[in-house]
Structures are given as structure tokens and as C-alpha cells.
Design a protein around this motif. Structure first.
Motif, PDB file in Angstrom:
ATOM      1  N   LYS A  23       6.965   6.593 -17.224  1.00  0.00           N
ATOM      2  CA  LYS A  23       5.587   6.490 -17.996  1.00  0.00           C
ATOM      3  C   LYS A  23       4.298   6.158 -16.810  1.00  0.00           C
ATOM      4  N   PHE A  24       3.687   7.718 -17.199  1.00  0.00           N
ATOM      5  CA  PHE A  24       2.059   6.913 -16.208  1.00  0.00           C
ATOM      6  C   PHE A  24       0.823   6.760 -16.549  1.00  0.00           C
ATOM      7  N   ASN A  25       0.409   5.512 -16.764  1.00  0.00           N
ATOM      8  CA  ASN A  25      -1.552   5.181 -17.304  1.00  0.00           C
ATOM      9  C   ASN A  25      -2.226   5.474 -16.181  1.00  0.00           C
ATOM     10  N   PHE A  26      -3.171   6.080 -15.398  1.00  0.00           N
ATOM     11  CA  PHE A  26      -4.538   6.281 -14.545  1.00  0.00           C
ATOM     12  C   PHE A  26      -5.558   5.874 -15.191  1.00  0.00           C
ATOM     13  N   SER A  27      -5.676   4.662 -14.042  1.00  0.00           N
ATOM     14  CA  SER A  27      -7.343   4.530 -14.527  1.00  0.00           C
ATOM     15  C   SER A  27      -8.408   5.644 -13.331  1.00  0.00           C
ATOM     16  N   THR A  28      -8.902   6.432 -14.299  1.00  0.00           N
ATOM     17  CA  THR A  28      -9.710   7.368 -13.604  1.00  0.00           C
ATOM     18  C   THR A  28     -11.088   7.057 -13.848  1.00  0.00           C
ATOM     19  N   LYS A  29     -11.853   7.289 -12.593  1.00  0.00           N
ATOM     20  CA  LYS A  29     -12.975   7.208 -12.584  1.00  0.00           C
ATOM     21  C   LYS A  29     -13.883   7.315 -11.597  1.00  0.00           C
ATOM     22  N   THR A  30     -14.958   8.991 -11.069  1.00  0.00           N
ATOM     23  CA  THR A  30     -15.658   9.079 -10.431  1.00  0.00           C
ATOM     24  C   THR A  30     -16.090   8.359  -9.705  1.00  0.00           C
ATOM     25  N   TYR A  65       9.811   2.692 -19.299  1.00  0.00           N
ATOM     26  CA  TYR A  65       8.502   2.069 -19.219  1.00  0.00           C
ATOM     27  C   TYR A  65       7.771   2.804 -18.369  1.00  0.00           C
ATOM     28  N   LEU A  66       6.459   2.117 -18.754  1.00  0.00           N
ATOM     29  CA  LEU A  66       5.271   2.842 -18.837  1.00  0.00           C
ATOM     30  C   LEU A  66       4.604   1.974 -17.599  1.00  0.00           C
ATOM     31  N   VAL A  67       4.350   2.462 -16.731  1.00  0.00           N
ATOM     32  CA  VAL A  67       3.281   1.805 -15.413  1.00  0.00           C
ATOM     33  C   VAL A  67       2.408   2.035 -15.479  1.00  0.00           C
ATOM     34  N   SER A  68       1.215   1.283 -15.208  1.00  0.00           N
ATOM     35  CA  SER A  68      -0.243   1.438 -15.239  1.00  0.00           C
ATOM     36  C   SER A  68      -0.555   1.026 -13.821  1.00  0.00           C
ATOM     37  N   MET A  69      -1.001   1.687 -13.330  1.00  0.00           N
ATOM     38  CA  MET A  69      -1.775   2.567 -12.084  1.00  0.00           C
ATOM     39  C   MET A  69      -3.053   1.126 -11.576  1.00  0.00           C
ATOM     40  N   PRO A  70      -3.281   0.794 -10.576  1.00  0.00           N
ATOM     41  CA  PRO A  70      -4.572   0.514 -10.680  1.00  0.00           C
ATOM     42  C   PRO A  70      -5.529   2.117  -9.674  1.00  0.00           C
ATOM     43  N   GLN A  92       0.970  -1.203   0.412  1.00  0.00           N
ATOM     44  CA  GLN A  92       0.034   0.132   0.264  1.00  0.00           C
ATOM     45  C   GLN A  92       0.613   0.850  -0.465  1.00  0.00           C
ATOM     46  N   LEU A  93       0.749   1.787  -0.660  1.00  0.00           N
ATOM     47  CA  LEU A  93       1.675   3.486  -0.869  1.00  0.00           C
ATOM     48  C   LEU A  93       0.485   4.753  -0.700  1.00  0.00           C
ATOM     49  N   SER A  94       0.534   5.296   0.232  1.00  0.00           N
ATOM     50  CA  SER A  94       0.587   6.389   0.758  1.00  0.00           C
ATOM     51  C   SER A  94       1.122   7.482   0.081  1.00  0.00           C
ATOM     52  N   VAL A  95      -0.111   8.577  -0.724  1.00  0.00           N
ATOM     53  CA  VAL A  95       0.393   9.051  -1.773  1.00  0.00           C
ATOM     54  C   VAL A  95      -0.017  10.928  -1.517  1.00  0.00           C
ATOM     55  N   TYR A  96      -1.009  10.684  -0.823  1.00  0.00           N
ATOM     56  CA  TYR A  96      -1.979  11.919  -0.539  1.00  0.00           C
ATOM     57  C   TYR A  96      -2.590  12.272   0.455  1.00  0.00           C
ATOM     58  N   LYS A 153      -0.567  13.765  -9.172  1.00  0.00           N
ATOM     59  CA  LYS A 153       0.340  14.073  -9.540  1.00  0.00           C
ATOM     60  C   LYS A 153       1.925  13.574  -8.149  1.00  0.00           C
ATOM     61  N   SER A 154       1.106  13.808  -6.899  1.00  0.00           N
ATOM     62  CA  SER A 154       1.915  13.114  -5.926  1.00  0.00           C
ATOM     63  C   SER A 154       1.750  11.811  -6.421  1.00  0.00           C
ATOM     64  N   ALA A 155       1.602  10.511  -6.796  1.00  0.00           N
ATOM     65  CA  ALA A 155       1.495   9.242  -6.611  1.00  0.00           C
ATOM     66  C   ALA A 155       3.048   9.430  -8.265  1.00  0.00           C
ATOM     67  N   LYS A 156       3.163  10.541  -9.121  1.00  0.00           N
ATOM     68  CA  LYS A 156       4.221  10.220 -10.186  1.00  0.00           C
ATOM     69  C   LYS A 156       5.143  10.642  -9.301  1.00  0.00           C
ATOM     70  N   SER A 157       5.150  11.337  -8.987  1.00  0.00           N
ATOM     71  CA  SER A 157       6.514  12.423  -7.956  1.00  0.00           C
ATOM     72  C   SER A 157       6.895  11.085  -7.127  1.00  0.00           C
ATOM     73  N   THR A 158       6.489  10.794  -6.376  1.00  0.00           N
ATOM     74  CA  THR A 158       6.714   9.262  -5.896  1.00  0.00           C
ATOM     75  C   THR A 158       7.064   8.188  -6.046  1.00  0.00           C
ATOM     76  N   LEU A 159       6.604   7.572  -7.381  1.00  0.00           N
ATOM     77  CA  LEU A 159       6.914   6.351  -7.631  1.00  0.00           C
ATOM     78  C   LEU A 159       8.202   6.979  -8.533  1.00  0.00           C
ATOM     79  N   GLY A 160       8.121   8.024  -9.401  1.00  0.00           N
ATOM     80  CA  GLY A 160       8.945   8.382  -9.980  1.00  0.00           C
ATOM     81  C   GLY A 160      10.821   8.679  -9.274  1.00  0.00           C
ATOM     82  N   SER A 161      10.957   9.328  -7.940  1.00  0.00           N
ATOM     83  CA  SER A 161      11.736   9.289  -7.248  1.00  0.00           C
ATOM     84  C   SER A 161      12.294   7.483  -7.200  1.00  0.00           C
ATOM     85  N   ILE A 162      11.568   6.940  -6.655  1.00  0.00           N
ATOM     86  CA  ILE A 162      11.536   5.581  -6.289  1.00  0.00           C
ATOM     87  C   ILE A 162      12.106   4.795  -7.715  1.00  0.00           C
TER      88      ILE A 162
END
Length: 228
Positions: free
Chosen positions: A207-214, A112-117, A47-51, A188-197
Motif C-alpha cells: 500500500k502507498f501513502n502519498f504526501s499531497t500538497k498544492t 508493506y506500507l510505502v510512504s512516498m516523498p 530518481q523515479l520518473s513516473v509521468y 496512480k502511475s507511481a503506484k503501478s510502477t512501484l507495485g510491479s517492481i
């Protein structure tokens, strides 16, 4: 003789240097494999807490989000007793990096392309306090003399639970509005955190691909001081 030996030694050193260079060149793909293997270790984070959002709201009158019970009895406290309610809750935004929907695909040399849950949300009501406008002081949650005005002088455990449920209903509405309004900041916070790692693993292009839903629903937890 010494010159011959020096010449032989120089030749051997040169041959050894060429051999080491060729060996290193042949190992280049293995280095890329190591980097890919390292970045795959992101999944071990869990579990990665980003915000995190902490919000305080001053409630001087209730609306429909407090439900019938909250409107009926809280309205009496706020208006009749001249109280204001300080409503405090937090939202924790997390990504489950062990989810099967979290994928890492190699798109090129060290790229790499990272697809986020989907993002997961944890909403927690931290505190509810009342502010006595006449006495200019804060009162704890459901203080005895305050609750005497509820239900003709009695305030049972069931009544308290109904009021807590009303608070949870209000928090859910407020939280959903916040969640849906700041998704871009969370990503944005998730990209910054995972990008640094990832850069620590030797990745130069990610690069990141986010699954965005309401978000339409979220569970609400309450602190011990409110629940007890």
C-alpha cells in the motif's frame, strides 16, 4: 539382508526428508527478511520518473502571464504581423526514492506500507515557433526579419532575454495548473510502477501513502535553441 538394507535406506530417506522440511520451516522468517531487504532496495533506484506531460499551445493573443514585455511586443507580432505562436513545453514528474521521507514499513507477512516523498517537477520549454498565417508556413524562434518590428527595428540580447523570461512566466502558470489538476493520475502511475517492481521482489500486499500538497512554484528550463 537386502531387505534390511532397503528398509534402512528408506528410513534414512524419510528421516532426511523430515529434517529438510523442519529446516525449511525454521527458515521461513529468514525468507521474509530477504523479501523486506529486497524491497528496501527500491531506495537504490534514485530518481523515479513516473509521468510526463507534453503540451502544445497555440497562442494568438497574450494575457497577463506573459508579463508587460510579452504583452507589449508579442501582441504586435501576433496581431500586426498576423502570426500565431506555437508554444511547446513538457513536465516531468519524479519521486526521489533516496529522500529520507521515502519510507518502507512492514505491516504483516509480505505486506508493506510505502510512504512516498513529495513529487518533484521539472518543466522544460522545448520550442517556440511562429506560424505565418499569410504565408502558411512556420518560422523559427526569433527569426531575423520577424524581430525587426520589435523596439523600432532593434532587438538586443537583453530584449531577447526579457522575452524568454516572459515565456517562462507563462509556462510556469500553465504548468502549475496542470500539476495540481493531475496529481491523482501521477500517483496512480507511481503506484503501478512501484507495485510491479515490488511484486518482482515477492511482495503480495503493498500500500502507498502519498504526501499531497498544492504546488505553488516550479522552476522552468529552456532548450538550447531558445536560450542561444
Amino acid at each position: 539382508m537386502n531387505g534390511f538394507l532397503i528398509g534402512m535406506a528408506t528410513t534414512l530417506v524419510l528421516v532426511a526428508a523430515i529434517w529438510i522440511w523442519l529446516k525449511a520451516k525454521k527458515r521461513a522468517p529468514a525468507q521474509e527478511t530477504r523479501v523486506f531487504s529486497s524491497i528496501e532496495q527500491l531506495k537504490a533506484i534514485g530518481q523515479l520518473s513516473v509521468y510526463k506531460v507534453l503540451t502544445k499551445e497555440i497562442v494568438t493573443e497574450t494575457d497577463h502571464t506573459w508579463g508587460e514585455f510579452g504583452n507589449r511586443y508579442l501582441s504586435w507580432v501576433l496581431s500586426g504581423k498576423k502570426m500565431a505562436m506555437i508554444f511547446e513545453f513538457e513536465i516531468d514528474f519524479r519521486y526521489n526514492l533516496q529522500s529520507p521521507r521515502f519510507e518502507i514499513a512492514e505491516t504483516g507477512p509480505e505486506a508493506y506500507l510505502v510512504s512516498m516523498p513529495p513529487c518533484e517537477y521539472e518543466v522544460h520549454i522545448r520550442d517556440i515557433r511562429f506560424y505565418d498565417e499569410q504565408g502558411s508556413k512556420f518560422l523559427p524562434w526569433l527569426i531575423g526579419d520577424l524581430t525587426k518590428g520589435f523596439l523600432g527595428g532593434g532587438f538586443s540580447e537583453e530584449d531577447k532575454n526579457k522575452l524568454v523570461d516572459a515565456a517562462k512566466g507563462h509556462a510556469q502558470k500553465q504548468a502549475l495548473e496542470l500539476i495540481n489538476n493531475i496529481q491523482s493520475e501521477v500517483q496512480k502511475s507511481a503506484k503501478s510502477t512501484l507495485g510491479s517492481i515490488s511484486r518482482a521482489f515477492g511482495v503480495s500486499d503493498i500500500k502507498f501513502n502519498f504526501s499531497t500538497k498544492t504546488a505553488t512554484e516550479v522552476e522552468i528550463e529552456v532548450s538550447e535553441k531558445i536560450a542561444s
